[in-house]
Design a protein around this motif. Structure first.
Motif, PDB file in Angstrom:
ATOM      1  N   UNK A  73       0.835  -1.196   0.000  1.00  0.00           N
ATOM      2  CA  UNK A  73       0.000   0.000   0.000  1.00  0.00           C
ATOM      3  C   UNK A  73       0.874   1.252   0.000  1.00  0.00           C
ATOM      4  N   UNK A  74       1.963   1.215   0.743  1.00  0.00           N
ATOM      5  CA  UNK A  74       2.901   2.338   0.747  1.00  0.00           C
ATOM      6  C   UNK A  74       3.489   2.579  -0.630  1.00  0.00           C
ATOM      7  N   UNK A  75       3.801   1.498  -1.340  1.00  0.00           N
ATOM      8  CA  UNK A  75       4.315   1.644  -2.706  1.00  0.00           C
ATOM      9  C   UNK A  75       3.279   2.326  -3.602  1.00  0.00           C
ATOM     10  N   UNK A  76       2.028   1.906  -3.470  1.00  0.00           N
ATOM     11  CA  UNK A  76       0.968   2.538  -4.255  1.00  0.00           C
ATOM     12  C   UNK A  76       0.884   4.031  -3.951  1.00  0.00           C
ATOM     13  N   UNK A  77       0.884   4.369  -2.675  1.00  0.00           N
ATOM     14  CA  UNK A  77       0.791   5.779  -2.272  1.00  0.00           C
ATOM     15  C   UNK A  77       1.957   6.577  -2.834  1.00  0.00           C
ATOM     16  N   UNK A  78       3.149   6.000  -2.811  1.00  0.00           N
ATOM     17  CA  UNK A  78       4.327   6.696  -3.324  1.00  0.00           C
ATOM     18  C   UNK A  78       4.223   6.932  -4.832  1.00  0.00           C
ATOM     19  N   UNK A  79       3.783   5.930  -5.571  1.00  0.00           N
ATOM     20  CA  UNK A  79       3.655   6.079  -7.026  1.00  0.00           C
ATOM     21  C   UNK A  79       2.569   7.101  -7.349  1.00  0.00           C
ATOM     22  N   UNK A  80       1.455   7.039  -6.641  1.00  0.00           N
ATOM     23  CA  UNK A  80       0.379   7.992  -6.898  1.00  0.00           C
ATOM     24  C   UNK A  80       0.805   9.419  -6.583  1.00  0.00           C
ATOM     25  N   UNK A  81       1.596   9.601  -5.525  1.00  0.00           N
ATOM     26  CA  UNK A  81       2.069  10.941  -5.181  1.00  0.00           C
ATOM     27  C   UNK A  81       3.070  11.456  -6.218  1.00  0.00           C
ATOM     28  N   UNK A  82       3.922  10.586  -6.723  1.00  0.00           N
ATOM     29  CA  UNK A  82       4.951  11.000  -7.672  1.00  0.00           C
ATOM     30  C   UNK A  82       4.422  11.127  -9.099  1.00  0.00           C
ATOM     31  N   UNK A  83       3.450  10.305  -9.445  1.00  0.00           N
ATOM     32  CA  UNK A  83       2.933  10.280 -10.826  1.00  0.00           C
ATOM     33  C   UNK A  83       1.407  10.354 -10.805  1.00  0.00           C
ATOM     34  N   UNK A  84       0.845  11.534 -10.600  1.00  0.00           N
ATOM     35  CA  UNK A  84      -0.620  11.666 -10.514  1.00  0.00           C
ATOM     36  C   UNK A  84      -1.358  11.217 -11.780  1.00  0.00           C
ATOM     37  N   UNK A  85      -0.678  11.199 -12.911  1.00  0.00           N
ATOM     38  CA  UNK A  85      -1.329  10.782 -14.155  1.00  0.00           C
ATOM     39  C   UNK A  85      -1.734   9.309 -14.127  1.00  0.00           C
ATOM     40  N   UNK A  86      -1.148   8.533 -13.234  1.00  0.00           N
ATOM     41  CA  UNK A  86      -1.467   7.105 -13.143  1.00  0.00           C
ATOM     42  C   UNK A  86      -2.654   6.817 -12.226  1.00  0.00           C
TER      43      UNK A  86
END
Length: 179
Positions: A73-86
């Motif tokens: 879940x932390x990985x998901x949050x990190x990717x979403x924060x860094x790449x909002x287009x995803x």
């Protein structure tokens, strides 16, 4: 001319054989696990201590499995924060992983603490890293099945299957994601 197929005699024979097998499988020698003493104090104490250790083991398995899913879940949050287009593709999967953490946590709830780091690379690379994380989570949950009691094993199997499906979806999403 001989008739082929199932006859009444064959059906009755098969039914009788199945019924006999069920009766024989249900028969036992009448001895129980306490050495033939029903309701004895040492057997009851042993059962209580076994029950307590089983609860501790299940709690430990739940904490470990919830930790694996919380890390994901932390990985998901990190990717979403860094790449909002995803976010369109990742948000439903992230929400499912959050539900997995809550279902796996002992007592039905968990503190969702994770380290925020910036995922390396472009959006497709970040999504591929999430897919790899889902595969690791699936493998970890599958490995935990061996030691889990039946109810927890069913939950772990379900979460592992969902992680495998997420991995596939993320792999496909990575192909479609623009850098």
């Amino acid at each position: 001319m001989r008739r082929t197929g199932t006859t009444r005699r064959g059906a009755l024979t098969a039914t009788g054989a199945i019924a006999m097998g069920a009766v024989l499988a249900g028969c036992g020698d009448g001895a129980d696990e306490s050495g033939g003493r029903k309701g004895s104090a040492p057997a009851d104490a042993r059962t209580a201590s076994d029950s307590a250790s089983a609860v501790r083991a299940e709690t430990s398995l739940r904490k470990k499995a919830a930790g694996v899913s919380a890390s994901l879940l932390g990985q998901y949050e990190n990717v979403l924060a860094a790449h909002p287009a995803t976010s369109a593709g990742l948000t439903p999967l992230r929400d499912a992983v959050r539900a997995h953490v809550q279902a796996l946590a002992p007592g039905g709830g968990a503190s969702l603490e994770f380290v925020r780091t910036r995922p390396a690379g472009s959006p497709p690379e970040a999504v591929k890293a999430l897919a790899a994380g889902e595969r690791r989570a699936s493998a970890a949950h599958t490995a935990a099945l061996l030691d889990a009691p039946p109810e927890l094993a069913r939950l772990l199997a379900s979460v592992a299957a969902a992680a495998s499906a997420h991995s596939y979806l993320l792999t496909e999403l990575a192909k479609e994601t623009k850098a």
